[in-house]
Design a protein around this motif. Structure first.
Motif, PDB file in Angstrom:
ATOM      1  N   THR A  61       0.841  -1.196   0.000  1.00 19.65           N
ATOM      2  CA  THR A  61       0.000   0.000   0.000  1.00 19.65           C
ATOM      3  C   THR A  61       0.873   1.240   0.000  1.00 19.65           C
ATOM      4  O   THR A  61       1.781   1.378   0.819  1.00 19.65           O
ATOM      5  CB  THR A  61      -0.916   0.018   1.239  1.00 19.65           C
ATOM      6  N   LYS A  62       0.613   2.157  -0.903  1.00 22.77           N
ATOM      7  CA  LYS A  62       1.480   3.308  -1.131  1.00 22.77           C
ATOM      8  C   LYS A  62       1.693   4.141   0.120  1.00 22.77           C
ATOM      9  O   LYS A  62       2.800   4.598   0.399  1.00 22.77           O
ATOM     10  CB  LYS A  62       0.901   4.164  -2.256  1.00 22.77           C
ATOM     11  N   TYR A  63       0.630   4.374   0.892  1.00 25.73           N
ATOM     12  CA  TYR A  63       0.727   5.296   2.020  1.00 25.73           C
ATOM     13  C   TYR A  63       0.825   4.579   3.374  1.00 25.73           C
ATOM     14  O   TYR A  63       0.685   5.204   4.417  1.00 25.73           O
ATOM     15  CB  TYR A  63      -0.481   6.235   2.021  1.00 25.73           C
ATOM     16  N   ASP A  64       1.045   3.285   3.348  1.00 22.46           N
ATOM     17  CA  ASP A  64       1.136   2.524   4.593  1.00 22.46           C
ATOM     18  C   ASP A  64       2.590   2.161   4.864  1.00 22.46           C
ATOM     19  O   ASP A  64       3.179   1.342   4.162  1.00 22.46           O
ATOM     20  CB  ASP A  64       0.286   1.255   4.507  1.00 22.46           C
ATOM     21  N   ASP A  65       3.174   2.791   5.869  1.00 20.76           N
ATOM     22  CA  ASP A  65       4.544   2.458   6.254  1.00 20.76           C
ATOM     23  C   ASP A  65       4.612   1.986   7.708  1.00 20.76           C
ATOM     24  O   ASP A  65       5.666   2.011   8.336  1.00 20.76           O
ATOM     25  CB  ASP A  65       5.480   3.646   6.045  1.00 20.76           C
ATOM     26  N   SER A  66       3.481   1.555   8.240  1.00 18.14           N
ATOM     27  CA  SER A  66       3.419   1.163   9.648  1.00 18.14           C
ATOM     28  C   SER A  66       4.227  -0.099   9.938  1.00 18.14           C
ATOM     29  O   SER A  66       4.601  -0.348  11.088  1.00 18.14           O
ATOM     30  CB  SER A  66       1.961   0.947  10.074  1.00 18.14           C
ATOM     31  N   ASN A  67       4.486  -0.913   8.920  1.00 15.87           N
ATOM     32  CA  ASN A  67       5.240  -2.151   9.145  1.00 15.87           C
ATOM     33  C   ASN A  67       6.671  -2.050   8.623  1.00 15.87           C
ATOM     34  O   ASN A  67       7.320  -3.059   8.364  1.00 15.87           O
ATOM     35  CB  ASN A  67       4.532  -3.336   8.496  1.00 15.87           C
TER      36      ASN A  67
END
Length: 244
Positions: A76-82
């Protein structure tokens, strides 16, 4: 020698305002350390720095820190939580890390820090590449000054071999003070104790043969801060002595 141990991954979780300087995070060469963020830090602009050797041929410099690059496994482009950073444990030693949450690089602004230790390893000198794990070391300490001439060492150390030890700790082999004869009262840090009636080359040959024939490794003390009152070092540098 990064592949000495089986490849494994260990996870270190960062928490805000966490100081882990008094904790020990143990790893082995060939393992991978992944540093991830706790939920409270996942939305922050975290930068992580370490003085660890990131390549096998790097020279360790305690004050030389490198920033670790984030890896983004999410599709996912805007997901950097992991996101996480990864360190291959290619050299043994104790290494420091710290992180900031304000986007800066300075240790003065760190928000958390700690150490991780990549354990050293010993290889049997028979060319097999077999590792002697630290947890498998069974060591016996021996008073070197009591062993007599080098020609008699094997007969006196044979009981250690048959008792199942795989390492011998020798007290210092240098010349000792002629009055106290204490094992750690060294008169000359460069010369072999004349009681052994041999040379350093002959001592090395004896140690190598024990390793190959008995599979016993050897260690000894380097005690530059122990010196007899007649030590050559103190004669040349009397300013090095002090009393408490």
């Amino acid at each position: 020698m990064g592949g000495v141990h089986d490849e494994q991954v260990r996870i270190l979780i960062l928490n805000e305002n966490e100081d882990n300087n008094e904790k020990l995070f143990r790893l082995k060469t060939g393992w991978t350390l992944q540093i991830v963020l706790s939920a409270g830090l996942s939305s922050r602009k975290i930068r992580i720095f370490t003085n660890a050797c990131l390549n096998e041929n790097d020279q360790f410099q305690r004050n030389n820190y490198q920033e670790l690059k984030w890896i983004y496994p999410s599709n996912t482009k805007y997901d950097d939580s992991n996101r996480y950073v990864s360190i291959l444990c290619c050299q043994s030693g104790s290494f420091h890390y710290y992180f900031t949450i304000d986007g800066t690089t300075s240790k003065d602004n760190l928000n958390g820090q700690g150490y991780f230790q990549v354990e050293s390893y010993l290889l049997w000198p028979d060319g097999s590449g077999e590792v002697l794990e630290q947890d498998c070391i069974t060591c016996q300490s021996v008073l070197s000054k009591s062993l007599g001439p080098l020609s008699e060492w094997i007969s006196r150390l044979e009981v250690t071999h048959h008792s199942g030890y795989n390492m011998i700790h020798f007290t210092p082999v240098q010349i000792l003070n002629c009055i106290s004869n204490s094992s750690y009262s060294i008169s000359d840090h460069h010369k072999l104790n004349p009681l052994f009636q041999g040379t350093y080359e002959e001592l090395k040959l004896l140690i190598d043969n024990m390793a190959k024939q008995w599979r016993i490794l050897s260690i000894t003390d380097l005690v530059y801060n122990h010196a007899a009152n007649d030590c050559e070092l103190l004669k040349q540098h009397p300013e090095a002595a002090y009393n408490l």
